[in-house]
Design an enzyme around this catalytic site. Structure first.
Site, PDB file in Angstrom:
ATOM      1  N   CYS A   1       8.229  52.620  24.233  1.00 14.49           N
ATOM      2  CA  CYS A   1       7.410  53.069  25.364  1.00 14.49           C
ATOM      3  C   CYS A   1       8.240  53.807  26.413  1.00 14.49           C
ATOM      4  CB  CYS A   1       6.649  51.897  25.977  1.00 14.49           C
ATOM      5  SG  CYS A   1       7.481  51.006  27.285  1.00 14.49           S
TER       6      CYS A   1
ATOM      7  N   CYS B   1       5.744  48.164  34.453  1.00 15.47           N
ATOM      8  CA  CYS B   1       5.222  49.370  33.824  1.00 15.47           C
ATOM      9  C   CYS B   1       3.700  49.338  33.921  1.00 15.47           C
ATOM     10  CB  CYS B   1       5.659  49.432  32.362  1.00 15.47           C
ATOM     11  SG  CYS B   1       4.975  48.101  31.346  1.00 15.47           S
TER      12      CYS B   1
ATOM     13  N   HIS C   1       0.939  42.022  24.719  1.00 16.80           N
ATOM     14  CA  HIS C   1       1.701  42.269  23.502  1.00 16.80           C
ATOM     15  C   HIS C   1       0.820  42.525  22.291  1.00 16.80           C
ATOM     16  CE1 HIS C   1       4.063  39.541  26.165  1.00 16.80           C
ATOM     17  NE2 HIS C   1       4.917  40.528  26.024  1.00 16.80           N
TER      18      HIS C   1
ATOM     19  N   SER D   1      11.873  40.973  25.745  1.00 15.83           N
ATOM     20  CA  SER D   1      12.701  41.813  24.882  1.00 15.83           C
ATOM     21  C   SER D   1      13.298  42.982  25.645  1.00 15.83           C
ATOM     22  CB  SER D   1      11.871  42.330  23.704  1.00 15.83           C
ATOM     23  OG  SER D   1      12.618  43.204  22.894  1.00 15.83           O
ATOM     24  N   ASN D   2      12.485  43.676  26.451  1.00 14.58           N
ATOM     25  CA  ASN D   2      13.007  44.864  27.138  1.00 14.58           C
ATOM     26  C   ASN D   2      14.051  44.496  28.186  1.00 14.58           C
ATOM     27  OD1 ASN D   2      11.732  45.356  30.083  1.00 14.58           O
ATOM     28  ND2 ASN D   2      10.225  44.290  28.827  1.00 14.58           N
TER      29      ASN D   2
ATOM     30  N   GLU E   1       4.564  40.908  19.730  1.00 21.24           N
ATOM     31  CA  GLU E   1       4.115  42.255  19.411  1.00 21.24           C
ATOM     32  C   GLU E   1       4.269  42.551  17.922  1.00 21.24           C
ATOM     33  OE1 GLU E   1       5.383  46.842  20.221  1.00 21.24           O
ATOM     34  OE2 GLU E   1       5.785  45.418  21.854  1.00 21.24           O
TER      35      GLU E   1
ATOM     36  N   CYS F   1      -1.515  46.208  25.843  1.00 21.56           N
ATOM     37  CA  CYS F   1      -1.054  47.484  26.394  1.00 21.56           C
ATOM     38  C   CYS F   1      -1.551  48.628  25.514  1.00 21.56           C
ATOM     39  CB  CYS F   1       0.468  47.493  26.455  1.00 21.56           C
ATOM     40  SG  CYS F   1       1.162  49.087  26.937  1.00 21.56           S
TER      41      CYS F   1
ATOM     42  N   HIS G   1       8.621  38.000  17.499  1.00 18.77           N
ATOM     43  CA  HIS G   1       8.096  38.546  18.748  1.00 18.77           C
ATOM     44  C   HIS G   1       6.590  38.756  18.622  1.00 18.77           C
ATOM     45  CE1 HIS G   1       7.365  41.372  22.067  1.00 18.77           C
ATOM     46  NE2 HIS G   1       8.508  40.926  22.591  1.00 18.77           N
TER      47      HIS G   1
END
Length: 361
Positions: free
Chosen positions: A203, A21, A83, A232-233, A135, A105, A133
């Site tokens: 996102c 991304c 993150h 995670s994604n 983030e 990001c 996590h």
């Protein structure tokens, strides 16, 4: 190269979009440009993105990944990962006399700003995400007295707030869209006046990759997701594939992790990759499958992406003077910020837009 001969009906459904991304592309290029401009080593707090291959490649170029800011020697440059980090980490870097590059990001930064704004208005903030996590840790650190984590629908029962009329939900950007909305529905049932963020926090890239997997999962007996286990994604893509109807779905870092027995009785294999995965790893998986008779590749396109992000502002100015000043103030201690030869002013060239364009990696 040998392998099995092609069999009628054997095909690969290849998800689009997939892989990098815009936020990941920006972060990876930022490390490369910092190494080019200032020389090795460049320290990075936590993995710049959650992908084993990317981290190993950058380590070979001179990046040093650390878990804590205190591990970076005074007078050096430290980069913060995509993150995001809590404000306390910036304070640690300042105390350690470190020059910093923030590769967070921009879509994660958006969530941080939302957290600060709602905390300033004295809201209780329910942050939907996974405990531990990076983030989530970073976002929670923006307003720890106002934020409580909600790790899925099962957590909703224990949530308590001061004023049910002043409650807002935010989310980690890399979650399953469906599971997040299930959690939101449960929260709204408990707190009818719950406010949603101004724009979707999950996102655009996460949403688009999940949408493509949903489309191909129903037609695939097997889905292979290329990605690391701490991504995670990527983990969410495996879950989405199974929910979409795939008989089996597996997460692999590299093609050689594929077990050939997974292909027994399979005529259609879906292939995708997480948002921190370079395309070369997908190509290796396609080559592996082709050698075993899966030569017909069909694209499953769910969205167009065109977003790009500029490099961190610190790479659009010269950090050498700042680093030299820090070293001088420390009495001339050694530094790893020798001059390189790059300009460091290019924009990232990653994926973007499509569904959920104005949402949050």
């Amino acid at each position: 190269m040998g392998g099995m001969s092609a069999s009628p009906g054997r095909r690969v459904l290849l998800a689009a979009p997939r892989g990098y991304c815009a936020g990941v592309d920006r972060a990876v290029i930022a490390v490369e440009k910092a190494l080019e401009q200032y020389g090795a080593p460049v320290y990075v707090r936590h993995e710049i993105v959650h992908n084993k291959y990317v981290v190993q490649t950058l380590e070979k170029k001179g990046a040093i990944f650390v878990e804590q800011t205190e591990e970076v020697p005074p007078g050096n440059i430290v980069m913060f990962s995509a993150h995001g980090v809590a404000p306390v980490v910036h304070e640690e870097a300042e105390r350690g006399r470190l020059a910093t590059i923030d590769a967070t990001c921009p879509l994660v930064t958006k969530v941080h700003k939302e957290a600060v704004r709602f905390a300033n208005d004295d809201y209780d903030i329910l942050l939907i995400g996974h405990e531990g996590h990076e983030e989530v840790i970073g976002t929670s650190g923006e307003a720890p007295d106002h934020i409580q984590l909600v790790d899925g629908p099962s957590d909703v029962a224990k949530v308590e707030v001061r004023d049910p009329s002043k409650v807002v939900w935010l989310s980690q950007t890399t979650l399953s869209v469906d599971e997040t909305m299930e959690t939101v529905d449960a929260l709204q049932e408990k707190f009818p006046q719950l406010i949603s963020p101004p724009s979707d926090d999950i996102c655009y890239a996460t949403q688009n990759r999940q949408l493509a997997v949903k489309q191909m999962g129903a037609e695939s007996e097997l889905v292979i997701v290329v990605g690391s286990r701490n991504s995670s994604n990527s983990v969410r893509l495996v879950e989405v594939a199974k929910l979409a109807g795939a008989r089996e779905a597996y997460l692999v870092d590299f093609a050689d992790e594929i077990d050939e027995s997974w292909l027994d009785g399979v005529s259609t294999v879906g292939v995708t990759s997480g948002a921190s995965v370079p395309e070369v790893l997908v190509e290796q998986v396609l080559e592996f499958l082709s050698r075993r008779g899966f030569e017909d590749v069909e694209l499953v396109k769910a969205a167009e992406e065109s977003i790009t992000f500029s490099l961190p502002k610190e790479l659009r100015r010269d950090l050498r003077e700042e680093a030299a000043t820090l070293v001088a103030e420390r009495g001339g201690a050694g530094t790893g910020t020798e001059t390189g030869t790059g300009a460091g002013t290019e924009n990232g060239t990653g994926a973007g837009a499509g569904a959920g364009e104005n949402s949050g990696e």
